[in-house]
Design an enzyme around this catalytic site. Structure first.
Site, PDB file in Angstrom:
ATOM      1  N   ALA A 321       4.948 -20.960 -67.011  1.00  0.00           N
ATOM      2  CA  ALA A 321       6.163 -20.962 -67.404  1.00  0.00           C
ATOM      3  C   ALA A 321       6.897 -22.435 -66.913  1.00  0.00           C
ATOM      4  O   ALA A 321       5.919 -23.216 -66.961  1.00  0.00           O
ATOM      5  CB  ALA A 321       6.867 -19.958 -66.857  1.00  0.00           C
ATOM      6  N   SER A 322       7.906 -22.448 -66.304  1.00  0.00           N
ATOM      7  CA  SER A 322       8.565 -23.724 -65.940  1.00  0.00           C
ATOM      8  C   SER A 322       7.766 -24.522 -64.791  1.00  0.00           C
ATOM      9  O   SER A 322       8.026 -25.605 -64.645  1.00  0.00           O
ATOM     10  CB  SER A 322       9.849 -23.636 -65.474  1.00  0.00           C
ATOM     11  OG  SER A 322      10.365 -22.939 -66.631  1.00  0.00           O
ATOM     12  N   THR A 323       6.683 -23.861 -63.970  1.00  0.00           N
ATOM     13  CA  THR A 323       6.184 -24.388 -63.198  1.00  0.00           C
ATOM     14  C   THR A 323       4.975 -25.905 -63.824  1.00  0.00           C
ATOM     15  O   THR A 323       4.717 -26.534 -63.257  1.00  0.00           O
ATOM     16  CB  THR A 323       5.310 -23.772 -62.167  1.00  0.00           C
ATOM     17  OG1 THR A 323       4.207 -22.877 -62.931  1.00  0.00           O
ATOM     18  CG2 THR A 323       6.241 -22.719 -61.380  1.00  0.00           C
ATOM     19  N   PHE A 324       5.017 -25.420 -65.396  1.00  0.00           N
ATOM     20  CA  PHE A 324       4.041 -26.055 -65.838  1.00  0.00           C
ATOM     21  C   PHE A 324       4.662 -27.596 -66.325  1.00  0.00           C
ATOM     22  O   PHE A 324       4.195 -28.663 -66.617  1.00  0.00           O
ATOM     23  CB  PHE A 324       3.722 -25.538 -67.180  1.00  0.00           C
ATOM     24  CG  PHE A 324       2.504 -26.405 -68.058  1.00  0.00           C
ATOM     25  CD1 PHE A 324       1.235 -26.177 -67.511  1.00  0.00           C
ATOM     26  CD2 PHE A 324       2.776 -26.601 -69.327  1.00  0.00           C
ATOM     27  CE1 PHE A 324       0.095 -26.809 -68.144  1.00  0.00           C
ATOM     28  CE2 PHE A 324       1.827 -27.273 -70.062  1.00  0.00           C
ATOM     29  CZ  PHE A 324       0.530 -27.311 -69.560  1.00  0.00           C
ATOM     30  N   LYS A 325       6.210 -27.690 -66.030  1.00  0.00           N
ATOM     31  CA  LYS A 325       6.797 -28.532 -66.495  1.00  0.00           C
ATOM     32  C   LYS A 325       6.366 -29.910 -65.656  1.00  0.00           C
ATOM     33  O   LYS A 325       6.537 -31.122 -66.138  1.00  0.00           O
ATOM     34  CB  LYS A 325       8.468 -28.519 -66.262  1.00  0.00           C
ATOM     35  CG  LYS A 325       8.832 -27.366 -67.397  1.00  0.00           C
ATOM     36  CD  LYS A 325      10.452 -27.073 -67.073  1.00  0.00           C
ATOM     37  CE  LYS A 325      10.478 -26.125 -68.259  1.00  0.00           C
ATOM     38  NZ  LYS A 325      11.928 -25.453 -68.007  1.00  0.00           N
TER      39      LYS A 325
END
Lengths: 625, 365
Positions: A321-325
């Site tokens: 999820a957003s940790t991949f950003k």
């Protein structure tokens, strides 16, 4: 001779006397020959049998090596366990004995009978275990009645004692009785039936180090097996001491912070890859296995939908999820400065062809640059930038940071996760890649899957300037006298090269997420240390549209547990000089910032508390790394 | 009435040999039961008392002219048969066998009495009728019947060992009396026929013993245990033995019945082949001396009497040793003068008394 008329002087009778004398002598000669055969020719054989008759080799179990944390806190030890067993050869009335014993223990006589029958495969002089790990009171009760229980023995043997109960149970593992097929293998040639061996995780992988060397006593016994004296003795050698990289206070803090929630957390030392804490929830008590787990307990663990037996840090696959950003941001920094410097006006929605992709914030973020996009986790910014970069560049950056491949943790079965690419989709699904899939991958959803330890390695590499380390769990191994057998060194897998501005920009964004207003990671904010981090909320079930994603509004309580999204949080600290990186996943925890954030915070707090209170000690510890 | 020549002709050799053997036996009992602290009077002391009693009895008997016995033999035989019948009807049962009559202070074992009485009766029969060419089959049916009757009664008890002893003693005397070749062949045929038929009448435990003898390792902890442990004890003695009081098989109780039937195993373990050879030589000397007494006897009754007693001692020795060293099946036969037990001591000493009586009266006037 007087009257000479003796019948006995008749020659025929005289011959008979002679004959009888010879016959007697001959028969005696036969006996002597037989004695010659037994005592002279077969002496060796019978002498050996007489020695075997009166001597027994008693083996003494060697204590298994203890397991410590990095600072020498005891995590796993051995404790004495009392067992009741029986010498079959001394028992005259089996039924009565088992009946009486069943009353004393108390136990079911049918069970005792079954145990007795299991023991028939052992040699006669080997006691058959009837009851394992009984209480001291039970043992004393049996001892008091030993006169009525001929042949019954009480035995003390060391049993594994998991002092931290379920904490790090997945990492440490448990013991079980060695199986018959294992006994046939060469590496188990020194084991006996009934011995306990490591069944999973470290207890299994480090079996060779942990197991001790059995001692032996040669004793003289009488016909009843009563011990008369000791002839020889070779003492047992305890197993080696395992020092893990774990830190007990961190581990405890992480466990405590999880409470009843399911999920995983892992903390790494960013400069060595040493695992400081590893939590997988729910957990189980490995001590249950040490005494032989009851089958219903076992089935309960197996069937639990929350998978208590799985080590989710290594084997749990989640959308990052957003940790991949942070990966997308790094890829953008490498591509062109123009890509990274883009400012996008987030209206809350992103159109691509017919499809509409929503930002988590319905009303939009307005004008958004890289820093704000990371701080407030603006989806639209990443949709656009990801689409500009293309899936191949995203995948390359992700793989550099350790995603999509096992990190090399020293336990088997680690999952490698998924970093999709065009080629990957062609091979796996035999379908072309669509732009919309790039958009979804840019926020770490869709095909993208990672394990918590991969996220931790990724975060640590971001924190330390691109050094990807193999996570370590063994710090050193000492033998029982304290001689060091093995000392682990950091293993650098690769050094990722980016311009300094790239690191600074992305780190600033993560720092802002925790420390600035509107930051999504505020829940991990610490007053004493500056923390940098990124939240993530990972969809569990793909739903047709994004409409229901609006969990902010508070209607989330109505979503059934198993459909609730996972909450993620990755962080490192201190922001200016990183030492520790953390990755947390709370399964079905709904929202990264508010649920996973506090757990990360608790781990960081414990880490820096400890540093402050024990600076001297830790300084010394750092020197020998 | 007392003749001073009886003193000058007293058989010191026999008495000393017997006492020597009994002495070795008592020393051996001392060793084999040294670990027994659960009985008030040590076994070897009890055996000493039995020996003193036995010697006194032998001395008493030798004062008595054996020739008078010839007249009592038939009455004694009838009384013994009656006792055997009483045993079967009223006897005391221990360990599955009925062998004793409880007489208050001691138990009478009629199967032991009949051994001596049978020797007396056969000595009378063979002493009176001389068949220079040997007995024909027709001539021996009467003595054969007299032998078979008590044998059957003893087999019924059941006591295979004693019945066998009786057969061996009688057969020895019969052979000595002389048999025609046709008689021998006939008896062999009848005997083998009987033994085949007899197998079906044997008790299960007796069959088990014979099977065990043939293959003791088939059941090492059950019926084969005695014989295996005994062979281990004997074999592990080697040439010079493990030393007095140092036999592990006996001292650690692996050897069963080590003070009674298996006393010799203890001796063999502790004194080795050398000790056994010496002991066997002394026993052989005793037997040869018995035959010598028989040869010098003053009359045919005395000759047969002495020969019968010697045969009795001889067969006890051979069967016991054969059993202990694994040549014969385990039948409960004690080693004379060596195994612990009053009954065996008394029977043997009565025999020795008779031998001495014959020996002292070897001269005719």
């Amino acid at each position: 001779m007087g009257l000479n008329s003796r019948w006995s002087e008749h020659p025929r009778v005289q011959r008979r006397f002679l004959l009888f004398s010879f016959a007697a002598a001959l028969i005696f000669l036969l006996l002597v020959l037989r004695l010659w055969y037994l005592q002279m020719i077969s002496y060796e054989r019978y002498n050996e049998r007489s020695i075997r008759n009166r001597t027994r080799v008693l083996s003494m179990a060697a204590p298994r090596g203890p397991i410590f944390d990095r600072d020498g806190n005891l995590l796993v030890d051995n404790r004495p366990s009392f067992g009741i067993s029986v010498m079959r050869q001394d028992v005259t009335d089996r039924e009565m004995l088992l009946q009486r014993l069943a009353e004393l223990l108390p136990a079911d006589p049918v069970d005792l009978e079954a145990r007795w029958k299991e023991g028939i495969r052992f040699p006669v002089y080997r006691p058959v275990p009837l009851a394992h790990d009984v209480s001291r009171e039970t043992m004393e009760r049996v001892l008091e009645h030993s006169l009525e229980l001929p042949g019954v023995l009480t035995e003390v043997r060391p049993v594994r004692d998991y002092l931290e109960k379920g904490s790090a149970a997945h990492l440490i593992g448990y013991l079980g009785e060695v199986t018959e097929s294992e006994l046939e293998q060469e590496r188990f040639q020194d084991y006996l039936p009934g011995d306990y061996v490591g069944k999973i995780a470290l207890e299994k992988e480090y079996e060779n180090y942990l197991t001790g060397h059995r001692g032996q006593r040669l004793v003289e016994v009488d016909v009843k097996g009563k011990l008369l004296r000791q002839l020889q003795m070779e003492p047992a050698r305890p197993g080696n001491k395992l020092y893990l990289t774990l830190s007990q206070p961190l581990q405890r803090a992480a466990d405590m912070a999880f409470g009843e929630q399911s999920g995983a957390a892992v903390a790494l030392d960013v400069h060595s890859g040493e695992v400081l804490a590893m939590v997988s929830r729910p957990t189980f008590n490995p001590g249950l296995f040490a005494r032989g787990i009851a089958s219903d307990e076992w089935v309960g663990l197996l069937r639990d939908p929350r998978h208590p037996l799985q080590n989710k840090v290594l084997n749990g696959l989640y959308s990052p999820a957003s940790t991949f950003k942070m990966i997308v941001a790094m890829a953008a920094m490498r591509d062109k400065m123009s890509t990274a410097r883009r400012v996008i006006d987030c209206s809350g929605r992103f159109e691509l062809g017919d499809a509409t992709f929503r930002c988590w914030k319905k009303e939009g973020h307005g004008r958004t640059g890289l820093k704000k996009a990371l701080r407030e986790s603006c989806d639209v910014w990443f949709y656009q930038v990801g689409l500009d970069l293309g899936i191949e560049k995203l995948a390359a950056a992700a793989k550099e940071f350790g995603l999509g491949a096992p990190v090399g943790f020293p336990l088997p079965g680690e999952k490698k996760g998924v970093i999709p690419s065009k080629q990957w989709k062609r091979e796996q699904l035999n379908a072309p890649w669509y732009g919309g899939e790039t958009v979804i991958a840019s926020i770490g959803q869709g095909f993208v899957l990672a394990t918590p330890i991969q996220l931790a390695v990724m975060t640590a590499a971001l924190a330390n300037g691109g050094q990807v380390y193999t996570p370590q769990i063994i710090r050193r191994i000492e033998d029982w006298q304290g001689d060091i057998l093995l000392q682990s060194e950091p293993e650098l897998v690769r050094q990722i090269e980016y311009v300094p501005e790239a690191w600074a920009a992305v780190r600033a964004g993560l720092e802002a997420a925790v420390n600035e207003a509107h930051g999504t990671g505020w829940a991990a904010h610490l007053d004493t240390v500056r923390v940098a981090g990124k939240t993530g909320t990972s969809q569990v079930v793909r739903r047709k549209s994004d409409e229901e994603e609006e969990q902010e509004s508070g209607d989330s309580a109505e979503v059934p547990y198993r459909f609730r999204p996972h909450a993620l949080f990755v962080a490192y600290a201190p922001a200016e000089n990183p030492q520790i990186a953390v990755a947390v996943v709370v399964e079905h925890g709904q929202h990264g910032g508010s649920v996973a954030g506090p757990i990360a915070k608790a781990i960081l707090e414990a880490y820096f508390d400890k540093r402050q209170s024990a600076t001297h000690h830790d300084g010394a510890g750092d020197d020998d790394v | 009435m007392f003749d001073r020549r009886l003193l000058t002709h007293f058989d010191w050799v026999l008495l000393l040999t017997v006492c020597l053997l009994a002495g070795i036996g008592i020393a051996n009992l001392y060793s084999s039961t040294s670990g027994w602290n659960f009985i008030a009077t040590p076994i070897y002391l009890k055996q000493m008392v039995w020996l003193c009693g036995g010697v006194s009895m032998a001395l008493l008997i030798c004062c008595f002219d054996y020739r008078h016995l010839e007249h009592f033999s038939i009455h004694s035989y009838l009384v013994s048969i009656a006792l055997l019948l009483i045993v079967l009807l009223l006897g005391k049962t221990t360990m599955g066998a009925t062998r004793w009559i409880d007489l208050g202070p001691f138990n009478l074992q009629p199967s032991e009495v009949i051994k001596i009485v049978m020797i007396m009766l056969l000595a009378r029969i063979f002493g009176r009728t001389a068949h220079p060419l040997g007995y024909s089959l027709a001539e021996i049916w009467r003595p054969a019947l007299l032998i078979c009757l008590p044998m059957l009664l003893i087999l019924k008890q059941p006591d295979l060992g004693t019945a066998m002893m009786l057969l061996f003693i009688a057969a020895s005397m019969l052979v000595f009396a002389g048999l025609r070749r046709s008689t021998l062949i006939g008896l062999a045929v009848i005997g083998s026929g009987c033994s085949v038929a007899g197998w079906f009448f044997l008790h299960d435990y007796q069959k088990a013993r014979i099977k065990t003898f043939l293959n003791p390792e088939a059941d090492p902890l059950g019926s084969g245990y005695h014989i295996i442990q005994s062979k281990i004890a004997v074999g592990s003695g080697g040439f010079s033995g493990k030393g007095f009081l140092s036999g592990t098989q006996s001292q650690l109780s692996f050897l069963p019945e080590r003070h009674t039937d298996f006393a010799f195993s203890v001796f063999a373990e502790e004194w080795g082949f050398a000790g056994c050879s010496v002991l066997l030589l002394i026993y052989l000397f005793l037997i040869i001396w018995g035959i010598y007494i028989s040869r010098r006897a003053a009359d045919r009754f005395g000759m047969f009497l002495a020969l019968g007693v010697t045969a009795m001692i001889f067969w006890h020795i051979v069967v016991n040793l054969g059993m202990v060293i694994g040549l014969l099946p385990v039948v409960g036969v004690p080693l004379p003068l060596f195994s612990y037990g009053g009954t065996s001591m008394v029977t043997t000493m009565i025999g020795v008394g008779l031998l001495m009586s014959v020996s002292m009266r070897r001269f005719k006037f």
